[in-house]
Structures are given as C-alpha cells and as structure tokens.
Design a protein around this motif. Structure first.
Motif, PDB file in Angstrom:
ATOM      1  N   ASP A  41       4.563  -1.901  10.817  1.00  0.00           N
ATOM      2  CA  ASP A  41       3.818  -1.746  12.057  1.00  0.00           C
ATOM      3  C   ASP A  41       2.544  -2.589  11.949  1.00  0.00           C
ATOM      4  N   THR A  42       2.596  -3.818  12.443  1.00  0.00           N
ATOM      5  CA  THR A  42       1.459  -4.720  12.343  1.00  0.00           C
ATOM      6  C   THR A  42       0.427  -4.487  13.442  1.00  0.00           C
ATOM      7  N   HIS A  43       0.728  -3.623  14.369  1.00  0.00           N
ATOM      8  CA  HIS A  43      -0.175  -3.327  15.479  1.00  0.00           C
ATOM      9  C   HIS A  43      -0.942  -2.026  15.261  1.00  0.00           C
ATOM     10  N   ARG A  49      -7.146   1.848  14.507  1.00  0.00           N
ATOM     11  CA  ARG A  49      -8.322   1.402  13.745  1.00  0.00           C
ATOM     12  C   ARG A  49      -8.127   1.477  12.228  1.00  0.00           C
ATOM     13  N   PHE A  50      -6.912   1.688  11.766  1.00  0.00           N
ATOM     14  CA  PHE A  50      -6.588   1.656  10.345  1.00  0.00           C
ATOM     15  C   PHE A  50      -5.143   1.214  10.229  1.00  0.00           C
ATOM     16  N   PRO A  51      -4.864   0.264   9.330  1.00  0.00           N
ATOM     17  CA  PRO A  51      -3.496  -0.259   9.231  1.00  0.00           C
ATOM     18  C   PRO A  51      -2.520   0.744   8.632  1.00  0.00           C
ATOM     19  N   GLU A  52      -1.275   0.352   8.661  1.00  0.00           N
ATOM     20  CA  GLU A  52      -0.204   1.165   8.110  1.00  0.00           C
ATOM     21  C   GLU A  52      -0.449   1.434   6.620  1.00  0.00           C
ATOM     22  N   VAL A  53      -0.113   2.631   6.174  1.00  0.00           N
ATOM     23  CA  VAL A  53      -0.225   3.009   4.763  1.00  0.00           C
ATOM     24  C   VAL A  53       1.163   2.895   4.144  1.00  0.00           C
ATOM     25  N   VAL A  54       1.231   2.374   2.919  1.00  0.00           N
ATOM     26  CA  VAL A  54       2.503   2.183   2.238  1.00  0.00           C
ATOM     27  C   VAL A  54       2.723   3.337   1.269  1.00  0.00           C
ATOM     28  N   LEU A  55       3.803   4.072   1.442  1.00  0.00           N
ATOM     29  CA  LEU A  55       4.212   5.109   0.497  1.00  0.00           C
ATOM     30  C   LEU A  55       5.117   4.429  -0.517  1.00  0.00           C
ATOM     31  N   CYS A  56       4.640   4.315  -1.751  1.00  0.00           N
ATOM     32  CA  CYS A  56       5.387   3.577  -2.792  1.00  0.00           C
ATOM     33  C   CYS A  56       6.526   4.396  -3.389  1.00  0.00           C
ATOM     34  N   ALA A  57       6.360   5.713  -3.452  1.00  0.00           N
ATOM     35  CA  ALA A  57       7.367   6.577  -4.071  1.00  0.00           C
ATOM     36  C   ALA A  57       8.711   6.393  -3.373  1.00  0.00           C
ATOM     37  N   GLY A  58       9.742   6.221  -4.175  1.00  0.00           N
ATOM     38  CA  GLY A  58      11.097   6.088  -3.639  1.00  0.00           C
ATOM     39  C   GLY A  58      11.472   4.674  -3.224  1.00  0.00           C
ATOM     40  N   LYS A  59      10.542   3.727  -3.326  1.00  0.00           N
ATOM     41  CA  LYS A  59      10.852   2.343  -2.968  1.00  0.00           C
ATOM     42  C   LYS A  59      11.029   1.519  -4.231  1.00  0.00           C
ATOM     43  N   LEU A  78      -5.925  -2.261   3.061  1.00  0.00           N
ATOM     44  CA  LEU A  78      -4.538  -1.868   2.818  1.00  0.00           C
ATOM     45  C   LEU A  78      -4.540  -0.734   1.813  1.00  0.00           C
ATOM     46  N   LEU A  79      -3.779   0.295   2.093  1.00  0.00           N
ATOM     47  CA  LEU A  79      -3.673   1.438   1.185  1.00  0.00           C
ATOM     48  C   LEU A  79      -2.208   1.667   0.851  1.00  0.00           C
ATOM     49  N   ALA A  80      -1.905   1.682  -0.444  1.00  0.00           N
ATOM     50  CA  ALA A  80      -0.564   1.997  -0.927  1.00  0.00           C
ATOM     51  C   ALA A  80      -0.696   3.248  -1.789  1.00  0.00           C
ATOM     52  N   THR A  81       0.069   4.280  -1.467  1.00  0.00           N
ATOM     53  CA  THR A  81      -0.064   5.569  -2.140  1.00  0.00           C
ATOM     54  C   THR A  81       1.120   5.849  -3.058  1.00  0.00           C
ATOM     55  N   ARG A  82       0.908   6.794  -3.976  1.00  0.00           N
ATOM     56  CA  ARG A  82       1.939   7.259  -4.908  1.00  0.00           C
ATOM     57  C   ARG A  82       2.496   6.093  -5.727  1.00  0.00           C
ATOM     58  N   ALA A  83       1.610   5.191  -6.139  1.00  0.00           N
ATOM     59  CA  ALA A  83       2.007   4.019  -6.915  1.00  0.00           C
ATOM     60  C   ALA A  83       1.897   4.292  -8.407  1.00  0.00           C
ATOM     61  N   THR A  84       2.878   3.877  -9.141  1.00  0.00           N
ATOM     62  CA  THR A  84       2.827   3.991 -10.594  1.00  0.00           C
ATOM     63  C   THR A  84       2.055   2.785 -11.146  1.00  0.00           C
ATOM     64  N   PRO A  85       1.600   2.873 -12.384  1.00  0.00           N
ATOM     65  CA  PRO A  85       0.938   1.711 -12.985  1.00  0.00           C
ATOM     66  C   PRO A  85       1.843   0.476 -13.012  1.00  0.00           C
ATOM     67  N   GLU A  86       3.151   0.675 -13.168  1.00  0.00           N
ATOM     68  CA  GLU A  86       4.085  -0.447 -13.181  1.00  0.00           C
ATOM     69  C   GLU A  86       4.170  -1.126 -11.805  1.00  0.00           C
ATOM     70  N   VAL A  87       4.188  -0.319 -10.760  1.00  0.00           N
ATOM     71  CA  VAL A  87       4.203  -0.878  -9.406  1.00  0.00           C
ATOM     72  C   VAL A  87       2.905  -1.639  -9.162  1.00  0.00           C
ATOM     73  N   TYR A  88       1.788  -1.046  -9.572  1.00  0.00           N
ATOM     74  CA  TYR A  88       0.507  -1.731  -9.398  1.00  0.00           C
ATOM     75  C   TYR A  88       0.502  -3.071 -10.127  1.00  0.00           C
ATOM     76  N   ALA A  89       1.012  -3.118 -11.340  1.00  0.00           N
ATOM     77  CA  ALA A  89       1.030  -4.368 -12.110  1.00  0.00           C
ATOM     78  C   ALA A  89       1.801  -5.447 -11.355  1.00  0.00           C
ATOM     79  N   ALA A  90       2.926  -5.073 -10.765  1.00  0.00           N
ATOM     80  CA  ALA A  90       3.727  -6.036  -9.996  1.00  0.00           C
ATOM     81  C   ALA A  90       2.981  -6.472  -8.734  1.00  0.00           C
ATOM     82  N   VAL A  91       2.337  -5.528  -8.060  1.00  0.00           N
ATOM     83  CA  VAL A  91       1.565  -5.853  -6.858  1.00  0.00           C
ATOM     84  C   VAL A  91       0.405  -6.774  -7.227  1.00  0.00           C
ATOM     85  N   ARG A  92      -0.267  -6.477  -8.325  1.00  0.00           N
ATOM     86  CA  ARG A  92      -1.431  -7.265  -8.751  1.00  0.00           C
ATOM     87  C   ARG A  92      -1.051  -8.724  -9.023  1.00  0.00           C
ATOM     88  N   GLU A  93       0.153  -8.953  -9.523  1.00  0.00           N
ATOM     89  CA  GLU A  93       0.615 -10.337  -9.734  1.00  0.00           C
ATOM     90  C   GLU A  93       0.718 -11.083  -8.409  1.00  0.00           C
TER      91      GLU A  93
END
Length: 106
Positions: A41-43, A49-59, A78-93
């Motif tokens: 949802d880019t709109h 007044r706040f963008p879409e939040v990403v639920l990381c769990a289960g993806k 941008l807010l991504a929730t329920r992220a593991t350290p491994e998911v964060y490492a991949a996102v950070r790259e």
C-alpha cells in the motif's frame, strides 16, 4: 508517494519538465504495488500520515528484503516488526541505513 511528491509530479507535467507518459507510469503504482508475493500500500502515508508497517514473522527473508527495499524508496519512515536478527542482517545488506532494536524486534 506523499502529497508533496504528487504536487511536484503534476507541476512537472504542467511545466513540461516531466513527460506525460512518465507521470502516468509513476501514478500507475498508486495506490498499490503488486510484487507477486505481497501487495504494498504505497498510498497509506498519504491517507494515514504513516506508511505501511511490515510484519516480518511468517515471511521469507528474501520477501522481507524485497518489501523493505521497495518501501524504503518512499518518502517516509519505515517500520518492520517481529524481525529476527537474521532478517535484519539481510535487510541491512540491501538498505544500509536500516537499524534494529533488538528488544522490540523492529
């Protein structure tokens, strides 16, 4: 895309600096981008007044990375929730400006 960006795009078309087809291509993604495995949802930032939040769990990690990369192109935070350290490492790259709050898993 936020209201300011829409106004700038339309002004660009009016002034002749932005070709009509380029503007149409940009607006075609409003209000959603279909990524095949997720619909973004880019709109939302414009409406709420706040963008879409990403639920990381289960993806899949690759899906989270692709979603975050696309949303990071937008104007707001941008807010991504329920992220593991491994998911964060991949996102950070993919998005070097990303930061992780371990306690909140965000």
């Amino acid at each position: 895309m936020d209201e300011q960006a829409i106004r700038a795009l339309l002004e660009g078309v009016r002034s002749g600096q932005v070709p009509l087809e380029s503007a149409v291509a940009t607006l075609r993604e409003l209000p959603f981008v279909d990524m095949g495995f997720a619909q973004l949802d880019t709109h939302r930032a414009l409406r709420r007044r706040f963008p879409e939040v990403v639920l990381c769990a289960g993806k899949r990690t690759g899906h989270v990375v692709a979603i975050v990369e696309r949303l990071a192109q937008g104007p707001g935070p941008l807010l991504a929730t329920r992220a593991t350290p491994e998911v964060y490492a991949a996102v950070r790259e993919a998005v070097p400006t990303a930061r992780y709050e371990e306690l909140a898993r965000c």
